[in-house]
Scaffold this active site. Structure first.
Site, PDB file in Angstrom:
ATOM      1  N   GLY A   1      35.928  -8.472 -22.238  1.00  0.00           N
ATOM      2  CA  GLY A   1      36.672  -7.160 -22.177  1.00  0.00           C
ATOM      3  C   GLY A   1      36.515  -6.276 -23.269  1.00  0.00           C
ATOM      4  O   GLY A   1      36.475  -5.032 -23.203  1.00  0.00           O
ATOM      5  N   ASP A   2      36.484  -7.200 -24.450  1.00  0.00           N
ATOM      6  CA  ASP A   2      36.218  -6.411 -25.917  1.00  0.00           C
ATOM      7  C   ASP A   2      34.770  -5.891 -25.885  1.00  0.00           C
ATOM      8  O   ASP A   2      34.588  -4.594 -26.268  1.00  0.00           O
ATOM      9  CB  ASP A   2      36.620  -7.344 -26.797  1.00  0.00           C
ATOM     10  CG  ASP A   2      37.907  -7.363 -27.138  1.00  0.00           C
ATOM     11  OD1 ASP A   2      38.658  -6.519 -27.410  1.00  0.00           O
ATOM     12  OD2 ASP A   2      38.417  -8.422 -27.322  1.00  0.00           O
ATOM     13  N   THR A   3      33.860  -6.542 -25.650  1.00  0.00           N
ATOM     14  CA  THR A   3      32.403  -6.294 -25.686  1.00  0.00           C
ATOM     15  C   THR A   3      32.206  -4.995 -24.615  1.00  0.00           C
ATOM     16  O   THR A   3      31.412  -4.237 -25.169  1.00  0.00           O
ATOM     17  CB  THR A   3      31.498  -7.477 -25.513  1.00  0.00           C
ATOM     18  OG1 THR A   3      32.016  -8.421 -26.444  1.00  0.00           O
ATOM     19  CG2 THR A   3      29.884  -6.996 -25.736  1.00  0.00           C
TER      20      THR A   3
END
Length: 398
Positions: free
Chosen positions: A166-168
């Protein structure tokens, strides 16, 4: 060799992963990325595998960045950031919504000083709406986005990849938004603007037909293990040597070639299997046929047979497999940096540009390693820099 983002100045205020990954991508392709860290540095410097006091992850994520450590809880520290933002094209931040406003560092507060500044604001749930102030780590945002729901096996707890996807993915969305905002600005269509990236929305963007299938046909996409709902055949099969082979034989002509390759000409030529809709009715049968065939061959032999007939297939690689694979190496997927006199391989960053490629100039540096250079670039004198260090607003390089 020139790079596509040469001359672009980016101030990275974010910590951990989503904002810093966006900064990493921009720096790889030529932007000057100034990373503003809290005293002691970004927490990710100590996450996962730590060697000689610094995580190996940081050496990759912090590449090509110039680092300064500022105490933004002080007016002096925020004053330095104001000067940095006045000189910048882009700022990336992933604080809780409202923090920049409290500090007087938001777009509204600084528009008069730098109306062309692009604000990339990354948060769990976006800058507006009833959830905007909720804590937004990738794990929770992947869950609410709908992404986690379709992962795993039926009737079991949904699973997550062993990555902060989700961050990437949100970092990538931020880069896309920044590039569009810069294009609009430089075409004269707008001044600086806010790029509002929410982690849950970035993952929501990956859901393909989940929404229209529900709204138009009342179908709720379910987890499907190693298959993909509605596409046959595409699955993972165990070979005689215990290794797993992924086969994608779902195109009509590909399916025909696949059946011929495994000795099932009767299915290759049958009108009962000549479209995906028809094959859906026989999914269990087709999967059993392929599983039985794979169980008779080693992974290497099974792939050799299928690849002769141009059947998409492949092994499931670990990092050991990737780093020893001739194709990965021929394509330049690994770059070598030096840390304290020792070599370290880190992944290259995609995509590949033929004429203005990106590159790693240096690995993630130590805390505050570019302090003087950064402060001098915004016009501070030696005495002013010394005063900031003495008052501990600025951490000296280590």
């Amino acid at each position: 060799m020139s790079r596509p983002l040469d001359g672009l100045r980016v101030i990275e205020l974010g910590q951990l992963l989503a904002g810093p990954f966006a900064g990493c991508m921009l720096g790889y392709f030529g932007a000057e990325v100034i990373k503003v860290e809290p005293p002691g540095g970004d927490p990710i410097r100590q996450w996962r595998e730590v060697k000689d006091g610094t995580s190996l992850w940081w050496r990759s994520l912090g590449r090509n960045k110039k680092c300064i450590s500022l105490d933004l809880k002080t007016e002096q520290g925020r004053g330095v950031v104001r000067k940095l933002l006045a000189s910048a094209d882009v700022v990336i931040e992933n604080f809780r919504p409202g923090v920049l406003e409290d500090w007087g560092l938001d777009q509204g507060s600084l528009k008069g000083e730098n109306p062309k500044l692009i604000y990339a604001r990354i948060s769990g749930y976006g800058q507006t709406g009833p959830y905007s102030e909720k804590p937004g780590f990738a794990s929770a945002c992947e869950a609410i986005s709908g992404f986690r729901y379709v992962n795993g096996h039926p009737h079991q707890a949904p699973v997550r990849p062993n990555l902060s996807i989700g961050d990437t993915v949100s970092g990538m969305h931020a880069v896309i938004g920044i590039m569009m905002a810069l294009w609009s600005r430089d075409k004269g269509n707008s001044d600086g603007q806010v790029v509002d990236v929410a982690l849950y929305e970035s993952m929501f963007n990956l859901l393909e037909a989940v929404v229209p299938e529900y709204d138009g046909a009342n179908i709720i996409r379910q987890p499907s293990g190693t298959t993909v709902t509605g596409i046959v055949p595409t699955n993972t099969y165990k070979c005689a040597d215990g290794k797993f082979l992924v086969i994608g034989g779902n195109g009509d002509s590909i399916f025909s070639r696949l059946m011929t390759a495994i000795g099932r000409d009767d299915l290759a030529c049958s009108s009962e299997y000549d479209s995906n809709l028809k094959r859906l009715e026989h999914e269990a049968e087709i999967d059993q046929i392929l599983a039985s065939w794979c169980s008779q061959y080693s992974l290497e032999n099974a792939m050799a047979i299928l690849e002769r007939d141009r059947i998409p297939c492949g092994p499931i690689y670990s990092v050991v497999d990737m780093m020893s694979d001739e194709h990965f190496n021929a394509r330049g997927l690994f770059e070598q940096v030096e840390i304290n006199g020792e070599p370290l391989k880190i992944p290259a960053i995609m995509p590949k540009l033929a004429d203005t490629p990106g590159a790693t100039d240096w690995a993630g540096p130590n805390v505050a390693s570019h302090t003087d250079e950064i402060l001098e670039s915004i016009g501070l004198t030696n005495n002013e820099i010394s005063d900031l260090k003495t008052s501990r607003v600025v951490t000296d390089s280590v």
